[in-house]
Design an enzyme around this catalytic site. Structure first.
Site, PDB file in Angstrom:
ATOM      1  N   TRP A   1      55.909  44.077  32.263  1.00  0.00           N
ATOM      2  CA  TRP A   1      56.112  42.635  32.180  1.00  0.00           C
ATOM      3  C   TRP A   1      57.498  42.383  31.596  1.00  0.00           C
ATOM      4  O   TRP A   1      57.872  42.972  30.589  1.00  0.00           O
ATOM      5  CB  TRP A   1      55.027  42.034  31.294  1.00  0.00           C
ATOM      6  CG  TRP A   1      55.110  40.555  31.081  1.00  0.00           C
ATOM      7  CD1 TRP A   1      55.380  39.609  32.026  1.00  0.00           C
ATOM      8  CD2 TRP A   1      54.911  39.850  29.845  1.00  0.00           C
ATOM      9  NE1 TRP A   1      55.354  38.359  31.457  1.00  0.00           N
ATOM     10  CE2 TRP A   1      55.065  38.472  30.127  1.00  0.00           C
ATOM     11  CE3 TRP A   1      54.602  40.240  28.549  1.00  0.00           C
ATOM     12  CZ2 TRP A   1      54.934  37.491  29.144  1.00  0.00           C
ATOM     13  CZ3 TRP A   1      54.464  39.272  27.575  1.00  0.00           C
ATOM     14  CH2 TRP A   1      54.630  37.919  27.872  1.00  0.00           C
TER      15      TRP A   1
ATOM     16  N   ASP B   1      47.979  45.961  25.860  1.00  0.00           N
ATOM     17  CA  ASP B   1      48.152  44.568  26.247  1.00  0.00           C
ATOM     18  C   ASP B   1      47.018  44.253  27.218  1.00  0.00           C
ATOM     19  O   ASP B   1      46.970  44.779  28.332  1.00  0.00           O
ATOM     20  CB  ASP B   1      49.511  44.353  26.911  1.00  0.00           C
ATOM     21  CG  ASP B   1      49.833  42.877  27.113  1.00  0.00           C
ATOM     22  OD1 ASP B   1      48.909  42.047  27.022  1.00  0.00           O
ATOM     23  OD2 ASP B   1      51.009  42.549  27.370  1.00  0.00           O
TER      24      ASP B   1
ATOM     25  N   LYS C   1      44.095  33.675  31.223  1.00  0.00           N
ATOM     26  CA  LYS C   1      43.667  33.888  32.600  1.00  0.00           C
ATOM     27  C   LYS C   1      42.157  33.779  32.753  1.00  0.00           C
ATOM     28  O   LYS C   1      41.664  33.047  33.605  1.00  0.00           O
ATOM     29  CB  LYS C   1      44.134  35.263  33.090  1.00  0.00           C
ATOM     30  CG  LYS C   1      45.512  35.289  33.709  1.00  0.00           C
ATOM     31  CD  LYS C   1      46.613  35.147  32.696  1.00  0.00           C
ATOM     32  CE  LYS C   1      47.987  35.279  33.341  1.00  0.00           C
ATOM     33  NZ  LYS C   1      49.072  35.107  32.351  1.00  0.00           N
TER      34      LYS C   1
END
Length: 405
Positions: free
Chosen positions: A138, A219, A254
């Site tokens: 990311w 993560d 999300k």
């Protein structure tokens, strides 16, 4: 005030325009585009087939209940509600996991906030720590940890030619990591590639961690959107079986569709309870020096849903529908590209998981898609699969076909 011939005014006079964020800047360009056929496949938010980021029914019911009750308006504790921390730990680890009693959790403003708190704490306790990230990762990962003053290093992860995890190269690189290093792993739905290590490969990585002694930070931004809630947390639970300490940065953006509430957490798994509590005290100091304490509403929604069996069942059902939608979009994209007669094989997209996909499109091809067709994709070729729908799929596929031949 003047110091060394520089005033506050002249300091700002010298400031040059900052470069746009590679993803958020893409969204700004998309909004300014007047092409009615424009498509944004860059920003990482879930959208349904109408192109809308939905409010889940479970969260609407939870919010209705919260509105009926008189809410305490004082500050939350530095680490948030204890009930929130308990809910996070149970979801990540399971209530019966041996490590849950030596794990502590702080409510953070999004998963990003959790990462920054961990970065600040690591720098405070051991300034010379090197943080390892996958290639690619990311885009914000190295920026967050670099801003905290830590050294960043990469390990190989993705094999472009084979379209998958380059596991042997990954292991070889991480064999150089040691006790003063922390390795960042994506727990599931790797961003940006969509490819995760297999169960056997995760086990090998856990053995390598035990051998080399490096620290670990998971993560976990997409639990439930890959293969399922338990499957997407399997690597975390595997590593937590051992007494080596590790961090977990998690997010409900999300899987709860609570993007603008910024609901995340940073958890620390210690060697034992005393060890975890000692680190928790320093975690509180890092938070106090940063944002002081977290916001209430999003965390209260999560507590309400995960604390009620009926709402929890509804939530898991809604996430299952989101997950199925992503799988269907992947399959539909692969099939449509094949039927279009595109010269390139895109079948590997069907093997990826989660919201993101490495398409294999080059930077030049991405630029053509943006300039000629108003299809907005990150320069790496990563797309947000959830940006596709039944209305724009054929347009995106025909545009890709035109660009790649």
């Amino acid at each position: 005030m003047t110091r060394c011939g520089v005033t506050l005014s002249t300091m700002f006079d010298r400031v040059e325009p900052a470069p746009a964020d590679p993803i958020l800047g893409l969204t700004e360009a998309f909004r300014a585009d007047d092409n009615p056929n424009k498509v944004n496949l860059g920003v990482g938010v879930f959208r349904d087939d109408t192109g809308v980021t939905p409010a889940l029914e479970c969260t609407k019911r939870a919010e209705a209940r919260l509105l009926e009750r008189a809410a305490e308006r004082s500050y939350l504790p530095i680490t948030g509600s204890p009930a929130y921390g308990e809910a996070v730990r149970k979801l990540l680890l399971r209530p019966t996991h041996a490590a849950i009693g030596r794990t502590v959790t702080a409510h953070s403003p999004g998963g990003t906030g959790g990462l920054r708190v961990a970065a600040d704490l690591i720098h405070a306790l051991q300034p010379g720590t090197t943080i390892w990230f996958s290639t690619p990762t990311w885009a914000n990962h190295p920026k967050i940890f670099g801003a905290a003053g830590l050294e960043c290093r990469n390990y190989k992860y993705y094999n472009k030619a084979k379209h998958g995890v380059d596991f042997e190269a990954m292991k070889s690189d991480l064999s150089a990591a040691g006790p003063k290093d922390v390795v960042v792993f994506h727990a599931s739905c790797h961003n940006p590639t969509g490819f995760d290590p297999s169960s056997d490969q995760w086990r090998e990585l856990a053995e390598l961690r035990a051998e080399r002694g490096f620290g670990v930070l998971f993560d976990a931004a997409y639990q439930g959107l890959g293969d399922g809630f338990d499957e997407d947390a399997a690597a975390i639970r595997l590593f937590a079986e051992h007494d080596a300490p590790m961090f977990i940065a998690s997010s409900f953006s999300k899987n709860f569709s609570l993007y603008n509430e910024r609901v995340g957490a940073i958890s620390f798994v210690g060697k034992d309870r005393t060890h975890a509590d000692n680190v928790f005290g320093h975690l509180k100091r890092s938070i106090r020096h940063n944002y002081s304490n977290p916001p209430r509403h999003g965390g209260a929604v999560v507590i309400e849903v995960l604390g009620d069996a009926e709402l929890t069942r509804l939530w898991k059902s809604e996430v299952s529908e989101m997950r199925s939608h992503l799988h269907e979009l992947r399959g539909g994209l692969v099939a449509a590209l094949r039927s279009s007669g595109a010269s390139r094989d895109f079948s590997f997209i069907g093997d990826q998981k989660g919201m993101f996909s490495f398409t294999g499109l080059t930077a030049d091809e991405v630029q053509r898609l943006r300039e000629e067709f108003s299809i907005y994709i990150v320069n790496s070729g990563r797309i947000n699969v959830a940006g596709l729908n039944s209305k724009n799929m054929s347009y995106v596929v025909s545009s890709i076909k035109t660009v790649v031949g």
